[in-house]
Write an enzyme that holds these catalytic residues in place. Structure first.
Site, short mmCIF file in Angstrom:
data_model
loop_
_atom_site.label_atom_id
_atom_site.label_comp_id
_atom_site.label_asym_id
_atom_site.label_seq_id
_atom_site.Cartn_x
_atom_site.Cartn_y
_atom_site.Cartn_z
N LYS A 136 45.17 38.41 -4.18
CA LYS A 136 43.97 37.58 -4.23
C LYS A 136 44.28 36.12 -3.90
O LYS A 136 43.53 35.46 -3.18
CB LYS A 136 43.33 37.67 -5.62
CG LYS A 136 42.14 36.72 -5.79
CD LYS A 136 41.46 36.87 -7.13
CE LYS A 136 40.27 35.89 -7.22
NZ LYS A 136 39.49 36.09 -8.46
N HIS A 275 43.29 75.22 23.50
CA HIS A 275 42.04 74.53 23.22
C HIS A 275 41.47 74.96 21.87
O HIS A 275 40.28 75.24 21.72
CB HIS A 275 41.03 74.73 24.34
CG HIS A 275 41.46 74.08 25.62
ND1 HIS A 275 41.47 72.71 25.79
CD2 HIS A 275 41.91 74.62 26.78
CE1 HIS A 275 41.91 72.43 27.02
NE2 HIS A 275 42.19 73.56 27.63
#
Length: 513
Positions: A136, A275
């Site tokens: 922070k 695929h």
């Protein structure tokens, strides 16, 4: 802002001593706690115990040691005149660098014998609090949670005695990601041991990046691969690549599909994926035979495919694989002979999973949609012979029933609408991803040709009309397995009876969209 004072408290002590020595050589005063302070003192690194800073001993078996104004005041104070005067008033010295990583919660819960009490004791409180405080206040304080950053930090301090604003901002981002991941692991673990609902009001997960990918499904899409560090067991995310060029986005998708199908079988088995659909799947008495059968199922589509096997890959099987171009091979392990053969192909990716004796603890499937996620249980139901219901006049033979189970196992991994034809433990026709079921069936029949005579057919969902059964009869199919449940089931049953086809219902649908 010059780095004058650092607080170091780490569970992962990788690189700790060298890093602390580097800080000390730069004139940085080091504060530390418990085990970290002990390691540093034994290495003759000057260190101040945290209790000397707080004026209060560590209590409650170490649960309380850094939760004190002398610590958090030093971290959270902005370097403004007002805040600095308050620090001076209360005899608090600023802390410019916080080096913290947290109790090994994930490592603890990964142990098979872990108890809830053990897990709770490994929930860090003071560590995340210091990390969040420093992150922070990153405008003034550096925070390091990753030992891999130590070298960069020492280099920056050696050059300028401080970290740049951009460096502190990036370290703060990494720190908040670290605590978010930690809290997610805790929340998910507590959820797994509680008796609350399976799907809670919030869904949290935290992943770590394995690698950046060259691109996604297409070259204009950026992509990366992430893994869940909480998942244990053999899977594509935990597999080790031992040869070949970097995996692509599509490689990973196809490799996952291949592995998840081949692990369904107990007999020696091989799967070829193209695929994201199986173009070849077979079981046999040994692995070379299984691979040859899988390849023979569709020799055209197998080119450029991805192969998975469920046994250690031997030299004979590797020699067969080496005859065509493959993108990747996944196996529990590789013999020396197999590696000698396959590593001659410089680009062929080889992935080792370890024995496929059990599933992972990853029980959910997650799919991203625009603006949200779809979450469901993974489809891991295994169909047993005693669960099927014969609905036709003709009973399937024991061999046909075994073949039907094999075909249904494969169809579960084919894109819907899905039809699979199989014979002698080998798929011979696959219809995938069509908008209607009879269309998928016709594709499978065309692929199988005369091989469809005497074959069995599996469907991932019920037949809405009898047309697919009529097409199957023309192709020579002798037995059918499907979930059942259509309002027109009787029409399909009647069609089977007319054609002398045996049909069984499973009561279990396997859509795969």
């Amino acid at each position: 802002m010059k780095i004058k004072r650092a607080l170091i408290s780490v569970s992962d002590k990788t690189g700790l001593v060298d890093f602390a020595r580097g800080l000390a050589k730069l004139g940085v005063e080091i504060i530390s706690t418990g085990g970290t302070a002990k390691v540093l003192r034994e290495a003759s690194v000057p260190v101040i115990y945290i209790s000397d800073v707080t004026g209060f001993p560590e209590i409650l078996d170490g649960r309380v040691k850094t939760l004190h104004p002398n610590v958090h005041g030093g971290i959270l104070a902005m370097r403004t005149e007002e805040h600095l005067s308050q620090l001076e008033e209360h005899n608090i010295t600023p802390i410019d660098l916080v080096v913290v990583n947290l109790y090994p919660f994930r490592e603890t819960i990964a142990k098979p014998e872990v108890t809830l009490e053990d897990a709770i004791e490994n929930i860090d409180i003071g560590g995340p609090t210091m990390v969040r405080s420093a992150a922070k206040n990153h405008a003034y304080v550096g925070v390091v949670v990753n030992p891999q950053r130590y070298g960069q930090v020492l280099e920056a301090l050696g050059e300028k005695g401080e970290l740049t604003g951009d460096q502190r901002l990036e370290l703060a981002r990494e720190a908040f990601a670290h605590t978010a991941s930690y809290d997610t692991a805790i929340a998910n673990y507590l959820g797994s041991v509680s008796q609350a609902e399976a799907f809670r009001p919030e869904f949290n997960f935290s992943l770590v990046k394995v690698q950046d990918l060259r691109y996604g499904e297409n070259p204009h899409q950026r992509a990366a691969f992430y893994k869940d560090p909480g998942i244990t067991g053999p899977c594509i995310a935990n597999a080790v690549q031992i040869h070949g060029k970097e995996l692509s986005y599509n490689n990973i998708l196809d490799a996952n599909s291949a592995l998840e199908l081949v692990r369904e079988f107990s007999e020696p088995s091989a799967v070829i994926i193209k695929h994201n659909n199986p173009c070849g799947t077979a079981t046999a008495e040994d692995l070379p035979a299984a691979y040859r059968k899988a390849f023979a199922a569709d020799t055209v589509s197998a080119y450029g495919g991805i192969v998975a096997v469920n046994r250690t890959l031997d030299g004979d099987t590797a020699a067969e694989m080496a005859k065509i171009f493959l993108e990747a091979v996944i196996a529990p392990d590789f013999t020396t002979e197999a590696l000698d053969i396959l590593t001659k192909k410089a680009n062929l990716r080889l992935l080792k999973t370890g024995e496929l004796t059990e599933q992972t603890n990853d029980v959910l499937e997650v799919r991203k949609v625009n603006g949200g996620l779809l979450v469901q249980q993974a489809d891991r139901r295994v169909l047993n012979m005693d669960e099927v219901k014969v609905v036709t006049e003709r009973q399937p033979s024991p061999q046909e029933l075994k073949e039907l189970i094999f075909a249904m196992t494969v169809v579960k991994h084919v894109k819907s609408n899905a039809i699979v034809l199989s014979k002698d433990g080998q798929i011979i026709g696959v219809g995938a991803g069509q908008m209607n079921r009879v269309g998928s069936a016709r594709i499978a029949f065309e692929q199988a040709g005369e091989g469809a005579r005497g074959a069995v057919m599996a469907s991932d969902a019920f037949f809405p009309f009898r047309d697919t059964i009529d097409e199957a009869a023309k192709a020579g199919v002798k037995a059918v397995i499907q979930p059942g449940g259509s309002i027109r089931d009787e029409e399909s049953i009647q069609a089977c009876n007319e054609h002398g086809i045996a049909m069984v219902f499973t009561g279990m649908r396997h859509f795969k969209h």
